[in-house]
Scaffold this active site. Structure first.
Site, PDB file in Angstrom:
ATOM      1  N   ASN A 148      -5.146  12.690   0.777  1.00 30.67           N
ATOM      2  CA  ASN A 148      -4.311  11.766   1.562  1.00 30.67           C
ATOM      3  C   ASN A 148      -5.207  11.017   2.545  1.00 30.67           C
ATOM      4  O   ASN A 148      -6.421  11.232   2.594  1.00 30.67           O
ATOM      5  CB  ASN A 148      -3.209  12.544   2.294  1.00 30.67           C
ATOM      6  CG  ASN A 148      -2.159  11.620   2.892  1.00 30.67           C
ATOM      7  OD1 ASN A 148      -1.669  10.700   2.219  1.00 30.67           O
ATOM      8  ND2 ASN A 148      -1.814  11.815   4.156  1.00 30.67           N
ATOM      9  N   LYS A 149      -4.610  10.173   3.337  1.00 27.77           N
ATOM     10  CA  LYS A 149      -5.340   9.326   4.292  1.00 27.77           C
ATOM     11  C   LYS A 149      -6.329  10.130   5.122  1.00 27.77           C
ATOM     12  O   LYS A 149      -6.023  11.250   5.537  1.00 27.77           O
ATOM     13  CB  LYS A 149      -4.310   8.621   5.181  1.00 27.77           C
ATOM     14  CG  LYS A 149      -4.863   7.678   6.218  1.00 27.77           C
ATOM     15  CD  LYS A 149      -5.786   6.624   5.659  1.00 27.77           C
ATOM     16  CE  LYS A 149      -5.152   5.784   4.560  1.00 27.77           C
ATOM     17  NZ  LYS A 149      -6.116   4.913   3.873  1.00 27.77           N
TER      18      LYS A 149
ATOM     19  N   ARG B 264       0.884  -1.172   0.000  1.00 23.67           N
ATOM     20  CA  ARG B 264       0.000   0.000   0.000  1.00 23.67           C
ATOM     21  C   ARG B 264       0.917   1.216   0.000  1.00 23.67           C
ATOM     22  O   ARG B 264       2.134   1.105   0.052  1.00 23.67           O
ATOM     23  CB  ARG B 264      -1.012  -0.015   1.147  1.00 23.67           C
ATOM     24  CG  ARG B 264      -0.685  -0.757   2.382  1.00 23.67           C
ATOM     25  CD  ARG B 264       0.423  -0.136   3.188  1.00 23.67           C
ATOM     26  NE  ARG B 264       0.178   1.276   3.422  1.00 23.67           N
ATOM     27  CZ  ARG B 264       1.093   2.169   3.704  1.00 23.67           C
ATOM     28  NH1 ARG B 264       2.374   1.840   3.770  1.00 23.67           N
ATOM     29  NH2 ARG B 264       0.802   3.426   3.911  1.00 23.67           N
ATOM     30  N   GLY B 265       0.287   2.407  -0.042  1.00 26.02           N
ATOM     31  CA  GLY B 265       1.091   3.615  -0.218  1.00 26.02           C
ATOM     32  C   GLY B 265       1.176   3.884  -1.713  1.00 26.02           C
ATOM     33  O   GLY B 265       1.477   2.965  -2.504  1.00 26.02           O
ATOM     34  N   ALA B 266       0.883   5.129  -2.103  1.00 21.19           N
ATOM     35  CA  ALA B 266       0.727   5.434  -3.522  1.00 21.19           C
ATOM     36  C   ALA B 266       1.912   4.989  -4.400  1.00 21.19           C
ATOM     37  O   ALA B 266       1.707   4.292  -5.410  1.00 21.19           O
ATOM     38  CB  ALA B 266       0.443   6.929  -3.682  1.00 21.19           C
TER      39      ALA B 266
ATOM     40  N   GLN C  71      -1.993   2.570  10.187  1.00 22.37           N
ATOM     41  CA  GLN C  71      -0.708   2.600   9.451  1.00 22.37           C
ATOM     42  C   GLN C  71       0.372   3.346  10.236  1.00 22.37           C
ATOM     43  O   GLN C  71       1.556   3.075  10.084  1.00 22.37           O
ATOM     44  CB  GLN C  71      -0.890   3.269   8.087  1.00 22.37           C
ATOM     45  CG  GLN C  71      -1.623   2.434   7.049  1.00 22.37           C
ATOM     46  CD  GLN C  71      -3.096   2.765   6.994  1.00 22.37           C
ATOM     47  OE1 GLN C  71      -3.690   3.145   7.999  1.00 22.37           O
ATOM     48  NE2 GLN C  71      -3.702   2.614   5.839  1.00 22.37           N
TER      49      GLN C  71
ATOM     50  N   ASP D   2      -1.860  10.767  -1.881  1.00 21.56           N
ATOM     51  CA  ASP D   2      -2.226   9.724  -2.852  1.00 21.56           C
ATOM     52  C   ASP D   2      -2.567  10.299  -4.213  1.00 21.56           C
ATOM     53  O   ASP D   2      -2.529   9.607  -5.227  1.00 21.56           O
ATOM     54  CB  ASP D   2      -3.418   8.921  -2.330  1.00 21.56           C
ATOM     55  CG  ASP D   2      -2.975   8.042  -1.193  1.00 21.56           C
ATOM     56  OD1 ASP D   2      -2.909   8.540  -0.060  1.00 21.56           O
ATOM     57  OD2 ASP D   2      -2.640   6.878  -1.454  1.00 21.56           O
TER      58      ASP D   2
ATOM     59  N   ARG E  99      -7.422  -0.379  -6.608  1.00 16.91           N
ATOM     60  CA  ARG E  99      -7.678   0.686  -5.620  1.00 16.91           C
ATOM     61  C   ARG E  99      -7.901   1.987  -6.394  1.00 16.91           C
ATOM     62  O   ARG E  99      -7.170   2.276  -7.347  1.00 16.91           O
ATOM     63  CB  ARG E  99      -6.506   0.829  -4.629  1.00 16.91           C
ATOM     64  CG  ARG E  99      -6.414  -0.361  -3.660  1.00 16.91           C
ATOM     65  CD  ARG E  99      -5.528  -0.069  -2.476  1.00 16.91           C
ATOM     66  NE  ARG E  99      -6.142   0.834  -1.528  1.00 16.91           N
ATOM     67  CZ  ARG E  99      -5.474   1.406  -0.515  1.00 16.91           C
ATOM     68  NH1 ARG E  99      -4.184   1.168  -0.346  1.00 16.91           N
ATOM     69  NH2 ARG E  99      -6.100   2.206   0.319  1.00 16.91           N
TER      70      ARG E  99
END
Ligand code: MRU
Length: 368
Positions: A254-255, A53-55, A203, A244, A90
């Site tokens: 972002n998150k 995960r993570g862009a 996370q 992201d 995603r």
């Protein structure tokens, strides 16, 4: 980065030269395990269930997914099918689309018999470029941290707040938001990181804390709602988050929870920076709040929690009253007006269309 003395990237080609190894991020912080991806479907699954995960890492995994598909069948149809299957995994991180567009564009002109090799080379290039980008972000961001440090007493740390994990685990190496932190730490600038736990998937508590701990970077895990209070009391010098997807106008997705940190930072005159690798810029969008697709994830991420019990076993428990509805939007958008600056590989920019276009003119031209 180093894990117990051994150097790791988050994704690498296996010794057989065909399959791909990843670090399984669903097992952190309780276990360090790797997983082998042998097919395009394995790569899509790893992205979907967030083993990666993570862009930036999502983009790199997708590029290897295309290579695995080309290994099985290098035809045009197989390339199209792989790109469309991987794109479904995603919705928010634009690096996925960026990597797939790049793969498709560069592989279509290549004769089928050479496509597999070209696809592996491209995936490897994307990984190497990600590391170079993050190192440049680290150097530029370190200057911001050094400037704050120069206003402090000898040995007093710069307090940095970060949200989610934009660390090396979210990229191929170094991280984006963490690159300036690691470089400052290695360069002898005292730093201390406030790590938002980042519910619902934790996370921050699971990944960022693990990373920083393994690098000896002083840090404190806090609940997501503590940031505003710490800012009011002068305990945060700078916020650095990842992203992201950032629009051509500098709106930052972002998150979930990042927006609230930006609001609190604005109210307390705390600089709010976003570490932004250029593949995360979506030049086709101008209004982040209205145009960026926000992933809605499963209710069980909110209603359940997984952790290590006193007995040592890993257990999942319910934490929400039975029968209550649960919502789980995974990202939010911080409007450009709340962003002090974007730390890119080409320097620290104002979050505006003009500044972004001036720094990345070739990307603007390509998107026209
Ligand atoms: O849902 P995740 O864990 O993929 O979300 C990750 C983030 O929000 C990161 O901050 C972002 O991808 C930047 S990673 C350098």
């Amino acid at each position: 980065m180093n894990v117990d003395g051994k150097k790791y990237r988050t994704i690498w080609l296996a010794e057989d030269g065909a399959s791909v190894e990843i670090i399984d991020q669903t097992r952190f912080p309780f276990a360090f395990e790797t997983v082998t991806l042998r097919t395009m479907e394995d790569a899509a699954h790893a992205i979907r269930v967030m083993q990666v995960r993570g862009a930036p890492l999502i983009g790199a995994t997708a590029a290897y997914g295309v290579a695995l598909a080309m290994r099985a069948d290098p035809s045009d149809d197989s390339l199209d099918a792989a790109c469309s299957a991987l794109l479904q995994t995603r919705p928010t991180a634009v690096n996925l689309q960026w990597a797939l567009d790049r793969a498709r564009r560069s592989l279509i002109p290549v004769p089928a018999e050479n496509r597999m090799e070209a696809a592996y080379i491209l995936a490897n290039d994307i990984c190497d470029e990600d590391i170079a980008i993050n190192m440049a972000i680290g150097m530029h961001g370190m200057e911001l941290i050094a400037a704050i440090s120069s206003t402090k007493r000898e040995g007093e740390p710069v307090n940095i707040l970060t949200h989610c994990n934009a660390g090396w685990l979210a990229t191929v190496d170094w991280g984006t938001a963490t690159a300036p932190i690691y470089m400052s730490h290695e360069g002898g600038i005292p730093v201390h990181v406030w790590v938002d736990e980042t519910r619902p998937r934790n996370q921050g508590a699971f990944l960022t804390a693990w990373e920083l701990g393994h690098h000896g970077v002083p840090h404190t895990v806090i609940v997501d709602n503590a940031g505003g209070h710490l800012m009011q009391h002068g305990e945060v010098d700078i916020v650095i988050t990842g992203t992201d997807r950032t629009t051509a106008t500098g709106d930052v997705c972002n998150k979930i929870g990042t927006y609230l940190k930006a609001l609190a930072a604005k109210d307390n005159n705390v600089p709010f920076y976003v570490a932004l690798p250029s593949p995360t810029i979506d030049f086709s969008l101008s209004d982040g709040v209205r145009e960026i697709p926000i992933e809605e994830r499963g209710a069980e991420e909110v209603s359940r929690m997984t952790g290590r019990a006193q007995s040592g076993s890993i257990e999942t428990i319910d934490i929400v009253a039975e029968g209550s509805d649960v919502g789980n939007p995974a990202f939010d958008v911080t409007p450009a007006r709340l962003v002090t600056g974007l730390i890119t590989e080409r320097g620290v920019l104002e979050a505006s269309r003009q500044a972004i276009a001036a720094a990345f003119p070739e990307r603007v031209r390509a998107s026209a």
